[in-house]
Design a protein around this motif. Structure first.
Motif, mmCIF file in Angstrom:
data_model
loop_
_atom_site.group_PDB
_atom_site.id
_atom_site.type_symbol
_atom_site.label_atom_id
_atom_site.label_comp_id
_atom_site.label_asym_id
_atom_site.label_seq_id
_atom_site.Cartn_x
_atom_site.Cartn_y
_atom_site.Cartn_z
ATOM 1 N N ALA A 175 56.599 26.942 -49.667
ATOM 2 C CA ALA A 175 55.178 27.311 -49.593
ATOM 3 C C ALA A 175 54.417 26.333 -48.699
ATOM 4 C CB ALA A 175 54.582 27.339 -50.995
ATOM 5 N N CYS A 176 54.729 25.028 -48.818
ATOM 6 C CA CYS A 176 54.006 24.017 -48.017
ATOM 7 C C CYS A 176 54.279 24.223 -46.522
ATOM 8 C CB CYS A 176 54.420 22.610 -48.429
ATOM 9 S SG CYS A 176 53.811 22.175 -50.063
ATOM 10 N N ILE A 177 55.525 24.530 -46.169
ATOM 11 C CA ILE A 177 55.836 24.769 -44.749
ATOM 12 C C ILE A 177 55.040 25.975 -44.251
ATOM 13 C CG2 ILE A 177 57.685 25.488 -43.162
ATOM 14 C CD1 ILE A 177 59.602 23.758 -44.853
ATOM 15 N N ALA A 178 55.043 27.036 -45.045
ATOM 16 C CA ALA A 178 54.321 28.247 -44.611
ATOM 17 C C ALA A 178 52.817 27.975 -44.494
ATOM 18 C CB ALA A 178 54.593 29.383 -45.591
ATOM 19 N N PHE A 179 52.257 27.198 -45.421
ATOM 20 C CA PHE A 179 50.812 26.891 -45.333
ATOM 21 C C PHE A 179 50.489 26.117 -44.057
ATOM 22 C CE2 PHE A 179 50.241 27.353 -50.153
ATOM 23 C CZ PHE A 179 49.459 28.499 -50.040
ATOM 24 N N ARG A 180 51.427 25.273 -43.585
ATOM 25 C CA ARG A 180 51.142 24.535 -42.360
ATOM 26 C C ARG A 180 51.221 25.436 -41.119
ATOM 27 N NH1 ARG A 180 48.207 22.590 -41.082
ATOM 28 N NH2 ARG A 180 48.700 20.855 -39.720
ATOM 29 N N GLY A 181 51.618 26.686 -41.312
ATOM 30 C CA GLY A 181 51.586 27.649 -40.203
ATOM 31 C C GLY A 181 50.288 28.424 -40.143
ATOM 32 N N ILE A 182 49.320 28.033 -40.968
ATOM 33 C CA ILE A 182 47.994 28.669 -40.918
ATOM 34 C C ILE A 182 47.003 27.606 -40.455
ATOM 35 C CG2 ILE A 182 46.219 29.856 -42.271
ATOM 36 C CD1 ILE A 182 48.539 30.643 -44.206
ATOM 37 N N GLU A 183 46.244 27.947 -39.455
ATOM 38 C CA GLU A 183 45.425 26.943 -38.759
ATOM 39 C C GLU A 183 44.514 26.149 -39.703
ATOM 40 O OE1 GLU A 183 43.146 26.978 -34.534
ATOM 41 O OE2 GLU A 183 42.429 28.414 -36.004
ATOM 42 N N PRO A 236 39.455 20.688 -44.034
ATOM 43 C CA PRO A 236 40.327 21.769 -43.576
ATOM 44 C C PRO A 236 39.564 23.087 -43.410
ATOM 45 C CG PRO A 236 40.597 21.443 -45.941
ATOM 46 C CD PRO A 236 39.619 20.412 -45.471
ATOM 47 N N ASN A 237 40.197 24.061 -42.713
ATOM 48 C CA ASN A 237 39.615 25.416 -42.632
ATOM 49 C C ASN A 237 39.896 26.192 -43.914
ATOM 50 O OD1 ASN A 237 39.160 24.795 -40.011
ATOM 51 N ND2 ASN A 237 40.788 26.084 -39.176
ATOM 52 N N ALA A 238 41.016 25.843 -44.557
ATOM 53 C CA ALA A 238 41.420 26.540 -45.779
ATOM 54 C C ALA A 238 42.308 25.586 -46.572
ATOM 55 C CB ALA A 238 42.193 27.812 -45.443
ATOM 56 N N VAL A 253 40.552 29.594 -50.241
ATOM 57 C CA VAL A 253 41.655 28.933 -50.953
ATOM 58 C C VAL A 253 42.669 30.024 -51.310
ATOM 59 C CG1 VAL A 253 42.354 27.614 -52.988
ATOM 60 C CG2 VAL A 253 40.149 27.151 -51.913
ATOM 61 N N VAL A 254 43.886 29.857 -50.782
ATOM 62 C CA VAL A 254 44.957 30.801 -51.118
ATOM 63 C C VAL A 254 45.811 30.135 -52.190
ATOM 64 C CG1 VAL A 254 47.003 31.992 -50.219
ATOM 65 C CG2 VAL A 254 44.978 31.715 -48.763
ATOM 66 N N ASN A 255 46.098 30.851 -53.268
ATOM 67 C CA ASN A 255 46.977 30.226 -54.265
ATOM 68 C C ASN A 255 48.229 31.068 -54.514
ATOM 69 O OD1 ASN A 255 45.230 32.020 -55.940
ATOM 70 N ND2 ASN A 255 46.475 31.200 -57.576
ATOM 71 N N VAL A 256 49.344 30.349 -54.691
ATOM 72 C CA VAL A 256 50.622 31.020 -54.952
ATOM 73 C C VAL A 256 51.264 30.396 -56.187
ATOM 74 C CG1 VAL A 256 51.215 31.771 -52.611
ATOM 75 C CG2 VAL A 256 51.836 29.467 -53.339
ATOM 76 N N SER A 257 51.983 31.232 -56.886
ATOM 77 C CA SER A 257 52.698 30.761 -58.077
ATOM 78 C C SER A 257 54.134 30.468 -57.658
ATOM 79 C CB SER A 257 52.634 31.874 -59.121
ATOM 80 O OG SER A 257 53.593 31.619 -60.109
ATOM 81 N N THR A 258 54.544 29.199 -57.785
ATOM 82 C CA THR A 258 55.845 28.807 -57.220
ATOM 83 C C THR A 258 56.610 27.903 -58.192
ATOM 84 O OG1 THR A 258 54.562 27.158 -55.983
ATOM 85 C CG2 THR A 258 55.340 29.047 -54.755
ATOM 86 N N ALA A 259 56.997 28.467 -59.316
ATOM 87 C CA ALA A 259 57.833 27.695 -60.252
ATOM 88 C C ALA A 259 59.212 27.573 -59.643
ATOM 89 C CB ALA A 259 57.919 28.419 -61.580
ATOM 90 N N SER A 260 59.668 26.358 -59.424
ATOM 91 C CA SER A 260 60.908 26.189 -58.660
ATOM 92 C C SER A 260 62.130 26.603 -59.461
ATOM 93 C CB SER A 260 61.051 24.746 -58.191
ATOM 94 O OG SER A 260 61.839 24.726 -57.033
ATOM 95 N N TYR A 261 62.042 26.541 -60.781
ATOM 96 C CA TYR A 261 63.217 26.927 -61.567
ATOM 97 C C TYR A 261 63.448 28.432 -61.526
ATOM 98 C CZ TYR A 261 59.253 27.032 -64.794
ATOM 99 O OH TYR A 261 58.007 27.225 -65.349
ATOM 100 N N SER A 262 62.529 29.175 -60.919
ATOM 101 C CA SER A 262 62.731 30.626 -60.875
ATOM 102 C C SER A 262 62.961 31.115 -59.448
ATOM 103 C CB SER A 262 61.521 31.341 -61.459
ATOM 104 O OG SER A 262 60.435 31.218 -60.563
ATOM 105 N N GLY A 263 63.309 30.235 -58.523
ATOM 106 C CA GLY A 263 63.518 30.749 -57.169
ATOM 107 C C GLY A 263 63.828 29.651 -56.177
#
Ligand code: SF4
Length: 473
Positions: free
Chosen positions: A28-36, A97-99, A137-147
């Motif tokens: 998720a962090c890598i993908a967020f750094r692809g948004i300006e 930041p912009n977002a 603010v974009v929020n994502v649910s990212t429990a690592s034990y499930s993916g």
């Protein structure tokens, strides 16, 4: 995960040894750094953010700041809402930041923080404390034990479309100023590819007269030129303005033959809510999979494949013929992210290499069918396909399979060294070489690069093993 043994107590235990996947919010962090101008913000402990920064930096060799709500034992009991709100205000104040992209961690998912509700509360109270209370603010649910990190990555794409592109924020009517005259807007969601792949995909689309919104595009933010002045958030990335225009594109293209395991994709969401036609396909690696991509661009743009790409395709076929004598009958183990494994298997099958094991830490349930689809008619023997494995499993299988080489990320190095076989480094993470982030994998040009890497690894091994050596081979 797989290794069951008996403790002295007699109770069985199960362990994972060197996982073949990474943590979900890391993707998720890598993908967020692809948004300006977007600040990745982990709702969890500082340790998670530190691990992710260390991992991302060692591959991309760029600084990446990841904010954290810095939870402690107390918050594990009482919830992390107050720290989330305070952390957002501080990050917005310090980084402007912009977002902000908020991803949860194992801890906050386990304690059950309702981040959407907390963010709504924060918005209500933000005016007093926050320097920019209107900030998206974009929020994502990212429990690592499930993916895996891939699910975190794709979740950001989908949620960015849901929370930015498909909200009620009006799309500027006269907002076509950044679309060049005579071009057609296209959405491209390529998944987790290299920074060189992102740049190449943009060039290819533009050669067809298409104006792509690539989501996410970290080709500048995570592979930046040297700066005269330090930027807190490196410039580049998909702009919020172009994300808001995605519902107006002529079509979306999405790479990933196992993507549907991540739930509704960004492309499917745009198709459902905004009638944007979706073209879903595998990563364009190898001639067959690249043909699908180029033919789709040709259809969408109503233009023939540009001459320079036809020439690249022709050169690739010529190289296949030239290098066949080195590769024919060689046996390879392919591992890594499921979609990359599928693309690499398609490519290896075309060049006369027998993939004997296709392995991934992902567990979509689609890997086997995807491998069967891309190798259809190319292999005499179907490869073993194993998902939800770690490097212990891969090494155990490899001992009996006796591969000629491995192809995947740096984490196969120990086994390759032990066995004295080449490791062709592709994908993520590549910690032990320079330029891992700039390896080109996609299209005819990327396949040419992979072909040369593969043949040369085989030739180098032959030279190394020869008692006399060959100067001319
Ligand atoms: S605790 Fe969970 S979220 Fe944090 S680094 Fe470990 S796997 Fe990732």
């Amino acid at each position: 995960m797989k290794h069951t043994a008996k403790l002295k107590t007699g109770h069985p235990y199960i362990s994972t040894t060197n996982a073949c996947k990474l943590c979900k919010p890391l993707g998720a962090c890598i993908a967020f750094r692809g948004i300006e101008g977007t600040m990745p913000f982990l709702h969890g402990s500082q340790g998670c953010a530190t691990y992710m920064r260390r991992y991302i930096i060692s591959h991309f060799r760029e600084p990446i700041d990841i904010a954290s709500s810095s939870l402690s034992e107390k918050h594990a009991v009482y919830g992390g809402g107050s720290n989330l709100k305070l952390g957002l205000n501080n990050s917005i104040d310090k980084y402007a930041p912009n977002a902000v992209g908020v991803a949860t961690t194992c801890l906050t998912e386990t304690i059950g923080d309702d981040v959407s509700m907390l963010l709504r509360e924060w918005r209500v109270d933000a005016d007093a404390e926050c320097p920019n209370p209107e900030i998206p603010v974009v929020n994502v649910s990212t429990a690592s034990y499930s993916g895996t990190h891939m699910e975190g990555f794709h979740a950001v794409v989908r949620e960015t479309i849901a929370q930015i592109a498909l909200t009620d924020v009006p799309i500027p009517e006269s907002g076509n100023e950044d679309i060049k005259i005579g071009t057609k807007p296209l959405n491209l969601m390529p998944g987790f590819v290299s920074t060189a792949d992102l740049r190449h995909l943009r060039d290819v689309c533009e050669d067809f007269g298409l104006e792509p919104t690539i989501l996410p595009d970290y080709s500048d933010t995570l592979d930046a030129p040297v700066m005269a002045e330090y930027e807190k958030l490196t410039s580049g990335g998909t702009s919020l303005q172009s994300i808001r225009k995605m519902p107006r594109a002529i079509a979306s293209i999405e790479f990933g033959r196992v993507l549907s395991a991540c739930g509704q994709t960004g492309g499917e969401l745009l198709q459902e809510k905004a009638d944007v036609p979706l073209y879903a396909m595998g990563m364009p690696i190898g001639v067959r999979e690249s043909d699908r991509f180029f033919n789709t661009l040709s259809r969408l743009s109503d233009r023939p494949i540009p001459r320079r790409h036809e020439l690249e395709r022709g050169r690739l076929l010529d190289a296949y013929a030239d290098g066949h004598k080195y590769l024919f009958g060689k046996r390879a183990i392919v591992y890594g992210e499921e979609d990359l494994v599928v693309g690499l298997t398609a490519f290896l099958s075309e060049i006369g290499v027998q993939p004997i094991l296709c392995a991934s830490g992902g567990s979509s349930g689609y890997l086997k069918d995807a491998i069967a689809a891309v190798t259809d008619g190319l292999l005499r023997e179907a490869p073993q396909v194993r998902d939800d494995v770690d490097f212990f499993d891969i090494a155990q299988d490899a001992l009996s399979l006796k591969p000629d080489f491995l192809i995947g990320n740096s984490k196969g190095y120990s086994f390759a060294r032990e066995q004295g076989i080449p490791l062709i480094r592709v994908g993520f993470p590549i910690h032990d070489r320079m330029g891992g982030q700039r390896i080109l994998h996609l299209g005819y040009r990327g396949s040419q690069n992979l072909f040369d890497l593969t043949v040369n690894a085989i030739i180098a091994k032959k030279q190394r093993d020869s008692p006399v050596g060959y100067g001319y081979i």
